[in-house]
Design a protein around this motif. Structure first.
Motif, PDB file in Angstrom:
ATOM      1  N   ALA B  47       0.836  -1.209   0.000  1.00  0.00           N
ATOM      2  CA  ALA B  47       0.000   0.000   0.000  1.00  0.00           C
ATOM      3  C   ALA B  47       0.868   1.255   0.000  1.00  0.00           C
ATOM      4  O   ALA B  47       0.550   2.235  -0.668  1.00  0.00           O
ATOM      5  CB  ALA B  47      -0.941   0.002   1.203  1.00  0.00           C
ATOM      6  N   PHE B  48       1.960   1.225   0.746  1.00  0.00           N
ATOM      7  CA  PHE B  48       2.817   2.417   0.863  1.00  0.00           C
ATOM      8  C   PHE B  48       4.040   2.326  -0.047  1.00  0.00           C
ATOM      9  O   PHE B  48       4.923   3.176   0.012  1.00  0.00           O
ATOM     10  CB  PHE B  48       3.213   2.641   2.329  1.00  0.00           C
ATOM     11  CG  PHE B  48       2.011   2.841   3.201  1.00  0.00           C
ATOM     12  CD1 PHE B  48       1.220   3.963   3.041  1.00  0.00           C
ATOM     13  CD2 PHE B  48       1.625   1.880   4.129  1.00  0.00           C
ATOM     14  CE1 PHE B  48       0.077   4.141   3.802  1.00  0.00           C
ATOM     15  CE2 PHE B  48       0.481   2.044   4.887  1.00  0.00           C
ATOM     16  CZ  PHE B  48      -0.296   3.174   4.725  1.00  0.00           C
ATOM     17  N   GLU B  49       4.077   1.277  -0.866  1.00  0.00           N
ATOM     18  CA  GLU B  49       5.199   1.058  -1.781  1.00  0.00           C
ATOM     19  C   GLU B  49       6.527   1.185  -1.037  1.00  0.00           C
ATOM     20  O   GLU B  49       7.470   1.814  -1.504  1.00  0.00           O
ATOM     21  CB  GLU B  49       5.107   2.012  -2.971  1.00  0.00           C
ATOM     22  CG  GLU B  49       3.809   1.772  -3.752  1.00  0.00           C
ATOM     23  CD  GLU B  49       3.691   2.600  -5.023  1.00  0.00           C
ATOM     24  OE1 GLU B  49       4.110   2.085  -6.070  1.00  0.00           O
ATOM     25  OE2 GLU B  49       3.189   3.729  -4.948  1.00  0.00           O
ATOM     26  N   ASP B  50       6.545   0.584   0.152  1.00  0.00           N
ATOM     27  CA  ASP B  50       7.759   0.571   0.969  1.00  0.00           C
ATOM     28  C   ASP B  50       8.503  -0.723   0.651  1.00  0.00           C
ATOM     29  O   ASP B  50       8.059  -1.813   1.014  1.00  0.00           O
ATOM     30  CB  ASP B  50       7.387   0.647   2.452  1.00  0.00           C
ATOM     31  CG  ASP B  50       8.609   0.895   3.330  1.00  0.00           C
ATOM     32  OD1 ASP B  50       9.725   0.492   2.921  1.00  0.00           O
ATOM     33  OD2 ASP B  50       8.447   1.480   4.413  1.00  0.00           O
ATOM     34  N   THR B  51       9.620  -0.591  -0.059  1.00  0.00           N
ATOM     35  CA  THR B  51      10.332  -1.778  -0.543  1.00  0.00           C
ATOM     36  C   THR B  51      11.429  -2.240   0.414  1.00  0.00           C
ATOM     37  O   THR B  51      12.264  -3.064   0.047  1.00  0.00           O
ATOM     38  CB  THR B  51      10.952  -1.508  -1.933  1.00  0.00           C
ATOM     39  OG1 THR B  51      11.808  -0.361  -1.809  1.00  0.00           O
ATOM     40  CG2 THR B  51       9.878  -1.226  -2.968  1.00  0.00           C
ATOM     41  N   ASN B  52      11.438  -1.716   1.649  1.00  0.00           N
ATOM     42  CA  ASN B  52      12.446  -2.152   2.621  1.00  0.00           C
ATOM     43  C   ASN B  52      12.371  -3.683   2.773  1.00  0.00           C
ATOM     44  O   ASN B  52      11.355  -4.217   3.230  1.00  0.00           O
ATOM     45  CB  ASN B  52      12.184  -1.456   3.960  1.00  0.00           C
ATOM     46  CG  ASN B  52      13.324  -1.646   4.934  1.00  0.00           C
ATOM     47  OD1 ASN B  52      14.078  -2.617   4.816  1.00  0.00           O
ATOM     48  ND2 ASN B  52      13.445  -0.730   5.886  1.00  0.00           N
ATOM     49  N   PRO B  53      13.437  -4.401   2.384  1.00  0.00           N
ATOM     50  CA  PRO B  53      13.338  -5.869   2.343  1.00  0.00           C
ATOM     51  C   PRO B  53      13.307  -6.532   3.722  1.00  0.00           C
ATOM     52  O   PRO B  53      12.977  -7.722   3.802  1.00  0.00           O
ATOM     53  CB  PRO B  53      14.599  -6.280   1.568  1.00  0.00           C
ATOM     54  CG  PRO B  53      15.544  -5.143   1.711  1.00  0.00           C
ATOM     55  CD  PRO B  53      14.719  -3.901   1.866  1.00  0.00           C
ATOM     56  N   VAL B  54      13.600  -5.803   4.802  1.00  0.00           N
ATOM     57  CA  VAL B  54      13.496  -6.439   6.128  1.00  0.00           C
ATOM     58  C   VAL B  54      12.045  -6.748   6.489  1.00  0.00           C
ATOM     59  O   VAL B  54      11.776  -7.493   7.419  1.00  0.00           O
ATOM     60  CB  VAL B  54      14.156  -5.610   7.267  1.00  0.00           C
ATOM     61  CG1 VAL B  54      15.646  -5.460   7.024  1.00  0.00           C
ATOM     62  CG2 VAL B  54      13.489  -4.266   7.457  1.00  0.00           C
ATOM     63  N   TYR B  55      11.099  -6.196   5.710  1.00  0.00           N
ATOM     64  CA  TYR B  55       9.683  -6.458   5.978  1.00  0.00           C
ATOM     65  C   TYR B  55       9.155  -7.680   5.226  1.00  0.00           C
ATOM     66  O   TYR B  55       8.181  -8.285   5.652  1.00  0.00           O
ATOM     67  CB  TYR B  55       8.814  -5.249   5.594  1.00  0.00           C
ATOM     68  CG  TYR B  55       9.199  -3.933   6.229  1.00  0.00           C
ATOM     69  CD1 TYR B  55       9.725  -3.867   7.518  1.00  0.00           C
ATOM     70  CD2 TYR B  55       9.027  -2.735   5.529  1.00  0.00           C
ATOM     71  CE1 TYR B  55      10.070  -2.646   8.095  1.00  0.00           C
ATOM     72  CE2 TYR B  55       9.354  -1.518   6.107  1.00  0.00           C
ATOM     73  CZ  TYR B  55       9.884  -1.467   7.379  1.00  0.00           C
ATOM     74  OH  TYR B  55      10.216  -0.269   7.935  1.00  0.00           O
ATOM     75  N   THR B  56       9.771  -7.981   4.088  1.00  0.00           N
ATOM     76  CA  THR B  56       9.150  -8.999   3.222  1.00  0.00           C
ATOM     77  C   THR B  56      10.112 -10.041   2.639  1.00  0.00           C
ATOM     78  O   THR B  56       9.652 -10.999   2.030  1.00  0.00           O
ATOM     79  CB  THR B  56       8.426  -8.317   2.035  1.00  0.00           C
ATOM     80  OG1 THR B  56       9.342  -7.444   1.386  1.00  0.00           O
ATOM     81  CG2 THR B  56       7.207  -7.537   2.485  1.00  0.00           C
TER      82      THR B  56
END
Lengths: 147, 189
Positions: B47-56
């Motif tokens: 939704a927030f286009e947050d590409t921080n890979p520690v989340y996914t």
């Protein structure tokens, strides 16, 4: 996915500016953010309801504001960064159909043990004025980048 | 001086003073309906286009100081949001579920401070959350300001503090949220 880069804490200086973040606040952006944060207030997805409340359009919810602030910080600082504090003041609404620009400046740099501490002053503005303004504190390993 | 308004204002002052330390809502901790989980994190990140890979990205996250997937820190408030009852939500003024009892804020509404404007949101994050943790939140009214003159009318700033704890009761984050309860003075909205 290309490995993202962490900023090098030893190179961060007071006065450094964060790369700007531009958000085209479409109705889809407003609704996607509201639902992803489990905020079902109709003013964030139902224009007829928003109109009855005196708003010309649906508008962004506060949980989306803090989400974008966190993205703005870690897009710059990298995946090893930890957001430790985020303190925002809420200003003019961000209506669907507007655009937000996030800007930020480093205001203090210190070190606690192996942790580098960076204070940032940030704001998100649109054509009505300041939508969000505030301060953030992030932590980063002080030993340097370890991408 | 007219005694009646004095009594009313004394009563209001007492009622306001009595709010400090009172819980917002039922007083029971709000327990997250679901533990911290990857599907909700992925939905949030998209939704927030947050590409921080520690989340996914589990492999990437394992190589960071977090040692594995962590939840986005500002998702803290999302975990304990009530599961909404969609039917009737507009009629309830957006309240996700029918309210139990009266809101502490009715003290202000009854005194004419019917307007509500969110003013500040402040988070302190003690640590990042991992998948499988169940978060609970308790909210207390921390302070009520003296009456202030604002550009939209006279009002009181009300600050409540929400403490988020993990399964063992350890505090993982604190949020201060401030609203202005005001007497609208006919400004264009």
């Amino acid at each position: 996915m290309k490995a993202p880069i962490n900023i090098d804490f030893s190179q961060v200086k007071v006065g450094d500016e964060l790369p700007q973040l531009f958000i085209d606040v479409t109705a889809t952006v407003v609704v996607a953010g509201a639902i992803a944060t489990r905020d079902f207030m109709p003013v964030h997805h139902d224009r007829n309801y928003a109109n009855k409340q005196g708003a010309p359009e649906i508008f962004m919810n506060i949980l989306s504001d803090t989400a974008y602030c966190s993205r703005f910080l870690t897009d710059w600082a990298g995946p090893e960064a930890m957001v430790r504090k985020l303190s925002i003041r809420l200003g003019v609404p961000a209506f669907a159909g507007s655009a937000l620009t996030y800007t930020g400046t480093v205001t203090a740099v210190s070190q606690r043990g192996t942790e580098g501490i960076i204070e940032i002053s940030l704001r998100a503005t649109n054509d009505l004025g300041d939508h969000v303004s505030g301060v953030a504190v992030i932590g980063l390993p002080a030993s340097g980048a370890s991408a | 001086m007219n005694a009646e308004p004095n009594d009313a204002s004394a009563n209001f002052a007492h009622a306001v003073a009595a709010l400090v330390g009172r819980p917002v809502g039922s007083g029971k901790a709000s327990v997250a309906p679901d533990p911290v989980n990857q599907p909700m994190i992925r939905h949030w990140a998209a939704a927030f286009e947050d590409t921080n890979p520690v989340y996914t990205d589990p492999e990437f996250a394992a190589g960071t100081r977090f040692g594995g997937i962590v939840a986005p820190p500002l998702m803290l408030q999302t975990w304990t949001m009530a599961t909404p009852m969609i039917t009737g939500i507009a009629e309830r003024g957006g309240a996700p579920v029918p309210s139990e009892g009266t809101s502490p804020m009715t003290v202000f509404d009854e005194a004419g401070f019917v307007g509500t404007l969110a003013s500040n949101s402040e988070f302190e994050i003690m640590r990042y959350l991992r998948i499988g943790e169940t978060i609970s939140a308790t909210t207390i009214i921390e302070s009520v300001s003296e009456q202030k003159k604002t550009r939209i009318g006279p009002g009181h700033f009300v600050t409540w503090v929400t403490t988020y704890v993990d399964d063992s009761g350890e505090t993982v984050g604190i949020q201060r949220f401030r609203i202005l309860k005001f007497k609208p003075e006919g400004v264009p909205s």
